[in-house]
Structures are given as C-alpha cells and as structure tokens.
Write a protein that holds these residues in place. Sequence first.
Motif, mmCIF file in Angstrom:
data_model
loop_
_atom_site.group_PDB
_atom_site.id
_atom_site.type_symbol
_atom_site.label_atom_id
_atom_site.label_comp_id
_atom_site.label_asym_id
_atom_site.label_seq_id
_atom_site.Cartn_x
_atom_site.Cartn_y
_atom_site.Cartn_z
ATOM 1 N N ASN A 4 0.821 -1.212 0.000
ATOM 2 C CA ASN A 4 0.000 0.000 0.000
ATOM 3 C C ASN A 4 0.855 1.261 0.000
ATOM 4 N N GLN A 52 -5.144 4.960 -0.951
ATOM 5 C CA GLN A 52 -6.272 5.875 -1.069
ATOM 6 C C GLN A 52 -7.460 5.174 -1.699
ATOM 7 N N THR A 53 -8.651 5.700 -1.412
ATOM 8 C CA THR A 53 -9.868 5.127 -1.974
ATOM 9 C C THR A 53 -10.558 6.221 -2.772
ATOM 10 N N GLU A 54 -10.915 5.902 -4.025
ATOM 11 C CA GLU A 54 -11.575 6.909 -4.860
ATOM 12 C C GLU A 54 -12.833 6.318 -5.480
ATOM 13 N N GLU A 55 -13.916 7.119 -5.443
ATOM 14 C CA GLU A 55 -15.156 6.671 -6.092
ATOM 15 C C GLU A 55 -15.805 7.832 -6.814
ATOM 16 N N THR A 92 -12.063 11.366 -3.136
ATOM 17 C CA THR A 92 -10.851 10.591 -2.871
ATOM 18 C C THR A 92 -10.501 10.735 -1.400
ATOM 19 N N PRO A 104 -6.765 3.437 2.922
ATOM 20 C CA PRO A 104 -6.973 2.319 2.008
ATOM 21 C C PRO A 104 -8.400 1.775 1.895
ATOM 22 N N SER A 105 -9.201 1.857 2.947
ATOM 23 C CA SER A 105 -10.543 1.262 2.804
ATOM 24 C C SER A 105 -11.594 2.195 3.381
ATOM 25 N N GLY A 142 -14.527 2.988 1.783
ATOM 26 C CA GLY A 142 -15.739 2.823 0.970
ATOM 27 C C GLY A 142 -17.005 3.228 1.707
#
Length: 325
Positions: free
Chosen positions: A33, A37-40, A52, A56-57, A59
Amino acid sequence: MWLRCNVMKKLKTLFTILIIITLFSGLAYRSINKNPQTEETRFLFDTVCSITVFSPSAGREISAAFDAAAEIHRLTDFYDKASDVARINSAKANTPVAVSRETAEIIDLAQKIHTDSKGAFDICLAPVSQLWNFKSQAPAIPQKPEIEKALELCKNSKITVDMTDFTVAKNHSDAQIDLGGIAKGYAADAAARVLEEMGVKAAILDFGGNIVVVGKNPKTSDGKWRIGLQTPFAPTGEYSKIVEIQSGSTVTSGTYQRYFEADGNMYHHIIDPQNGFPAQKEYKSVSISAQSSALADALATAVFVLGKKDGAALAEKWGAVVEFL
Ligand code: AMP
Ligand code: MG
C-alpha cells in the motif's frame, strides 16, 4: 527455580518471534500500500462527482458522503416534481411552502449574495434560463420578446425565506427559482462534513469543478492542497494556474462548462440578469476560494456576471479569493 527459568526463556523467545512477525507484516503491508487511497465517482447534479479519501478502505465513508450529496440533489432538483424547488415553483403567491432546513439554508445564502451582488446572482432567473434550455440536446437562441417577457417576471419576483420554521414564499404565482448556481457547492460541503464526522483525516472532493478539501494534504510537506484551474476550452486536466488552499473550497464558473454555438456566436449558461443574455466578458472563467463551497459557488456565478472590479470587491467582502482566466 529451574522450572521458572525455563518458562521465562520460552516466553522471551515467543515475545521475540511476535515482534519479528509484527515488524515484517508491517513492512509487507506498507510495500503493498505505497499509495493507500480510496476513490469513487457518482453522477450527480448533471456532472461527474468524485471523492478521494487518503486511506486504504474508506468505501463506507465515501458512500455516506455521496448519500448526503444525493439528498441535496433530490431536494433541489428543478425537474423532480417532489423536490423542494419544484414545490416552491408550483406554489401560489404568498403561500409559504414547508421545505427542508437544507433548502432553506441554500435559499437564505442565495438571497444574501443576491443583495450584495446588486442582483447579479439571482435564483429567480429560472424563467429566462428555461428559455435558453442549455440542458436540451438542441438548444437554440430564444426570441427577444420571449426573453423580455420572462425577464420582466424575474425582475418582479421576490422570494421570502423564514429561517425559524423553514418555509419559502413567492410574491407571484408564476415566479420560479433555480438553485443551479449554488446547490452543488452546498452538496459538496455536506459530503465533506460527513467524511469529517466519520473520522476521515484527509480527502479531496471534486464535484464537476467544485473542489472541497478535508484535513491536510498527505502528499505535500506543508499539508497544503494545490488546485489546478482548468484552461478554458482546453482538454480536461490542462491547467493555466495552480491555487493553494489549506482548507475549504475552490469553485470555478466557466463559459466552457455549458454552451452552444449558433450564428457563429457562443452562448453560455451564466445569464446576466440585466438583459437575460449570457454575460459577455473578457474572461472565460472565474474561480473562487472560500471556506464554504456553497459560498464559493454562489460567488463564482455572481462575480462572473459582475465583472473584474465589482466582482473582486464582492469576493473581498466575503473573505474570498478570486482568479479570472
Ligand atoms: P455555475 O455553474 O455555478 O456558475 O451556475 C450556473 C447555473 O446557475 C446555470 O446553469 C443556471 O442554472 C444558474 N444561473 C445562471 N445565471 C445565473 C445568475 N445570474 N444567478 C444565479 N444563477 C444563475
Ligand atoms: Mg455557482
């Protein structure tokens, strides 16, 4: 005594093994890692919106933030008959309509910017914006008499918002409001607040040019965020200028965001309430940096219409920074 020594020895070995395992798993995790980062993305307010989060998680947090933004979209959607905006638009004169706290807050801020911009920002322009119909597949230049008639209605329209019981009233049954110049910013603020409340330490939201940041930028040594200002009419992601913000929001209103061409001219979606036509200016976009995205959104539209001198004075009055491109 011998027994105690032996147990101690075994415990020590076990402890050492545990430390080694922890160290190694930590190193392995970090190498997998490198960029956690988490992007949706979601399609809201007729545009692509992205969130963003720099962990890491995230969601669950992003989903909750998008839900908050979607709720603002639902309340302010001009075309959804059940929305607060549609219910206000179909109400009779002088009949208070009960709305959500959020809609009331948006309209209240819009009214303040309307007053301070001497009418340049006007949510009552809806009858004129509808004639231009920029969202249609084949928009066309409306007839001048049509614009003049609609503009007359806009100029005579008055909206009253009651912030104690969250009601909105119009002075004229035909008056119509459109929160397209402010609601996206308010929604981005709402989404950012959800992330903060859920413990997110660093995030950036991009709602079609409305940028909001949360916390410190983990990728810069000073924690500042560098926001690229899109070069008007250039491919997306080509920037003319970078602005630095520590917190809050940067919002851009530009002619290139929605327009059509006819008779060799360009007609864009930011309307000058003086004449009902797209505001004719020497610049193509206005970017505003402010603590609130709702404020920055309203100011960007207002400053675009007002022009460089009066626009800069308005931005300064609200503690905002302005850039023209
Ligand atoms: P923005 O992209 O924030 O500049 O908002 C533009 C949108 O706001 C348009 O698509 C219209 O829905 C609405 N609008 C256009 N002109 C004005 C104006 N002078 N005051 C308030 N809202 C406006
Ligand atoms: Mg705006």
